[in-house]
Structures are given as C-alpha cells and as structure tokens.
Motif scaffolding. Structure first.
Motif, PDB file in Angstrom:
ATOM      1  N   GLN A 213       0.901  -1.332   0.073  1.00  0.00           N
ATOM      2  CA  GLN A 213      -0.099  -0.072   0.111  1.00  0.00           C
ATOM      3  C   GLN A 213       0.779   1.426  -0.101  1.00  0.00           C
ATOM      4  O   GLN A 213       0.223   2.249   0.612  1.00  0.00           O
ATOM      5  CB  GLN A 213      -0.863   0.131   1.199  1.00  0.00           C
ATOM      6  CG  GLN A 213      -1.825  -1.070   1.320  1.00  0.00           C
ATOM      7  CD  GLN A 213      -2.971  -0.724   2.482  1.00  0.00           C
ATOM      8  OE1 GLN A 213      -3.503   0.460   2.548  1.00  0.00           O
ATOM      9  NE2 GLN A 213      -3.374  -1.914   2.997  1.00  0.00           N
ATOM     10  N   SER A 217      -2.499   5.362  -4.987  1.00  0.00           N
ATOM     11  CA  SER A 217      -3.471   4.375  -4.926  1.00  0.00           C
ATOM     12  C   SER A 217      -4.680   5.190  -4.753  1.00  0.00           C
ATOM     13  O   SER A 217      -4.919   5.989  -4.055  1.00  0.00           O
ATOM     14  CB  SER A 217      -3.380   3.151  -4.232  1.00  0.00           C
ATOM     15  OG  SER A 217      -3.405   3.853  -2.532  1.00  0.00           O
ATOM     16  N   TYR A 219      -8.279   3.142  -3.695  1.00  0.00           N
ATOM     17  CA  TYR A 219      -8.810   1.769  -3.524  1.00  0.00           C
ATOM     18  C   TYR A 219     -10.028   1.110  -4.304  1.00  0.00           C
ATOM     19  O   TYR A 219     -10.048   0.181  -4.701  1.00  0.00           O
ATOM     20  CB  TYR A 219      -8.893   1.719  -1.821  1.00  0.00           C
ATOM     21  CG  TYR A 219      -9.816   0.486  -1.325  1.00  0.00           C
ATOM     22  CD1 TYR A 219      -9.194  -0.824  -1.505  1.00  0.00           C
ATOM     23  CD2 TYR A 219     -10.876   0.691  -0.988  1.00  0.00           C
ATOM     24  CE1 TYR A 219      -9.937  -1.926  -1.300  1.00  0.00           C
ATOM     25  CE2 TYR A 219     -11.728  -0.680  -0.310  1.00  0.00           C
ATOM     26  CZ  TYR A 219     -11.101  -1.607  -0.612  1.00  0.00           C
ATOM     27  OH  TYR A 219     -11.726  -2.875  -0.079  1.00  0.00           O
ATOM     28  N   TYR A 226      -2.196  -1.028  -6.418  1.00  0.00           N
ATOM     29  CA  TYR A 226      -1.991  -0.677  -7.656  1.00  0.00           C
ATOM     30  C   TYR A 226      -1.567   0.800  -7.818  1.00  0.00           C
ATOM     31  O   TYR A 226      -2.444   1.694  -7.245  1.00  0.00           O
ATOM     32  CB  TYR A 226      -3.165  -0.791  -8.588  1.00  0.00           C
ATOM     33  CG  TYR A 226      -3.052  -0.551 -10.172  1.00  0.00           C
ATOM     34  CD1 TYR A 226      -2.966  -1.719 -11.038  1.00  0.00           C
ATOM     35  CD2 TYR A 226      -3.310   0.834 -10.626  1.00  0.00           C
ATOM     36  CE1 TYR A 226      -2.624  -1.362 -12.413  1.00  0.00           C
ATOM     37  CE2 TYR A 226      -2.720   1.100 -12.070  1.00  0.00           C
ATOM     38  CZ  TYR A 226      -2.608   0.099 -12.869  1.00  0.00           C
ATOM     39  OH  TYR A 226      -2.582   0.515 -14.257  1.00  0.00           O
ATOM     40  N   SER A 227      -0.485   1.199  -8.039  1.00  0.00           N
ATOM     41  CA  SER A 227      -0.120   2.426  -8.230  1.00  0.00           C
ATOM     42  C   SER A 227      -0.404   3.389  -9.689  1.00  0.00           C
ATOM     43  O   SER A 227      -0.098   2.695 -10.832  1.00  0.00           O
ATOM     44  CB  SER A 227       1.340   2.603  -8.149  1.00  0.00           C
ATOM     45  OG  SER A 227       1.897   3.821  -7.680  1.00  0.00           O
TER      46      SER A 227
END
Length: 239
Positions: A213, A217, A219, A226-227
């Motif tokens: 995290q 991101s 969410y 996932y960036s």
C-alpha cells in the motif's frame, strides 16, 4: 480646450495608477477575465498581493476553471516530504507539484469550492471522482479536511474515508492510527487509520504488492496495491 486636453493627457497615468489592481485568486478568476485562455501554467494570489504562486489551470475538464493543487504524472518529484514543505508547497506547476496547505486553506476560506479528482491507470483507462463541497481548516486545526457530495465518475468514493481528518506527514503525525501512517505508507495526506487513497505515495508502475500500500493508490477503483499513472486534485468555485 487645448489646455484641458493637455492636462487630461498629463493626468491620465495618475488616474490609471489609482485604479485597484485586481489579482486572480484562482484559475476561475483567470478564466472569467478571458474565457479563451487554454489549460496551462498561470500565476494566482491565494493569500494576497505578496503570495504569487504558479499553478496548473485546467480549462477543459467538466467546463474548466479548475485550480490544480496536486498532480502526479511521471514520478519526477519526490512527495515523501515533511510538514513545512507540505505547508508551503513544492514541485513545478508544469509537471508534478503540491500547491501548499496554507494556500489551499486561504482559497477555501474565501470561496465555496467543489473538488474533482482525475486519474488514469497504465492501461489508458480514465475515471474521476467529484465532490460538491471541499475545504480545509486552518493549521491550528491540523488543516482538517471537509469533503462531501460525492458523484461517481467510475473511481468510487475513496476520499470520503478521509473526511474530517487532519493532515499528516512523517514528522507531524495527526492520524487516528496507533502508528504513523505517513511513515508506514511513505506519503503525506489526510490519513485516517490509514488510507483508502494515497495520492502522495511512492510513484510506481501499476500493480506491485512487494511493499504493501505505498503506491499512488485509489482503493475503490484499482485496489490497495495498484499505483496509478496519473492523478490530479483540482478545485473550482461553486456557482
């Protein structure tokens, strides 16, 4: 008549100089003065005549007039910074930057604003989240975030989790968690316990769960690991 004309010509510069100089508070003021202005870098004055700062003005999205206060696009600027830099701002308006909490506070103090968050993944997909009300409190209240009125443009409501929270950096922990969210997730934001979005996290390339995290991101769109390729947070006055 000639004498009167000469006197008026001599007084003209003085009369002009007595006119109040109107400085743009935000990109909306720039647009309202000339609606043919394209998107790009402009100078605004959030706190007054001595507070000139450069910002990127989005004159295209959803009718334009947006003042961008946060932008990530290529990873060229390090966003893991302390309180003083998040207060005053850093980066370059033509690229990645953070406008500064103090400027943002003064903007939202003087007008009622809405918020637009645009984002894109590395596959070229684009979504947005829009909020009809956005403001932050003064530094004495931790620059607390006030955001409401969500409209979904495919991104989901991740920012709502952060409503009512104070801003935190690695050297000023104001989150609600027992630890330090900024240190743990390598960013700075209105952390709760800790985040559903981390726009000032480490710039990475897409999905990567090797360090949990820490990326840029959102969410409810792409999950915690996932960036994003790009994200920008922008405000404009509510008409």
């Amino acid at each position: 008549m000639k004498l009167v004309s000469v006197v008026l010509l001599l007084l003209a510069p003085l009369l002009i100089s007595c006119q109040p100089l109107v400085l743009p508070l935000d990109c909306s003021d720039i647009y309202n003065n000339d609606n043919s202005r394209p998107s790009g870098v402009y100078i605004i004055h959030p706190i007054g005549a001595t507070s000139a700062v450069q910002v990127y003005c989005d004159m295209d999205s959803e009718g334009g007039r947006w003042t961008v206060f946060q932008r990530r696009m290529d990873g060229t600027v390090n966003f893991y910074r302390g309180w003083d830099q998040y207060k005053t701002g850093f980066g370059i308006a033509a690229g990645e930057y953070w406008l500064g909490l103090e400027s943002l506070y003064h903007l939202t103090l003087r007008k009622r604003y809405e918020l637009l968050v645009d984002m894109e993944d590395f596959e070229g997909n684009k979504v947005f989240a829009r909020y009809s009300s956005f403001s932050i409190d003064p530094e004495s209240s931790g620059y607390k975030l006030n955001v409401s009125g969500f409209t979904d443009g495919g991104a989901g409501p991740s920012l709502i989790y952060h409503d009512g929270k104070m801003f935190s950096t690695f050297d000023k922990d104001q989150d609600t968690w027992v630890g330090n969210c900024a240190k743990t997730y390598l960013g700075a934001f209105w952390y709760h316990s800790c985040h559903h979005t981390n726009p000032n996290g480490v710039y990475r390339w897409g999905y990567d769960n090797t360090i949990f995290q820490v990326g840029v991101s959102w969410y409810h769109w792409k999950g915690r690991n996932y960036s994003l390729k790009t994200i920008s947070m922008k405000i404009r006055p509510v008409v």
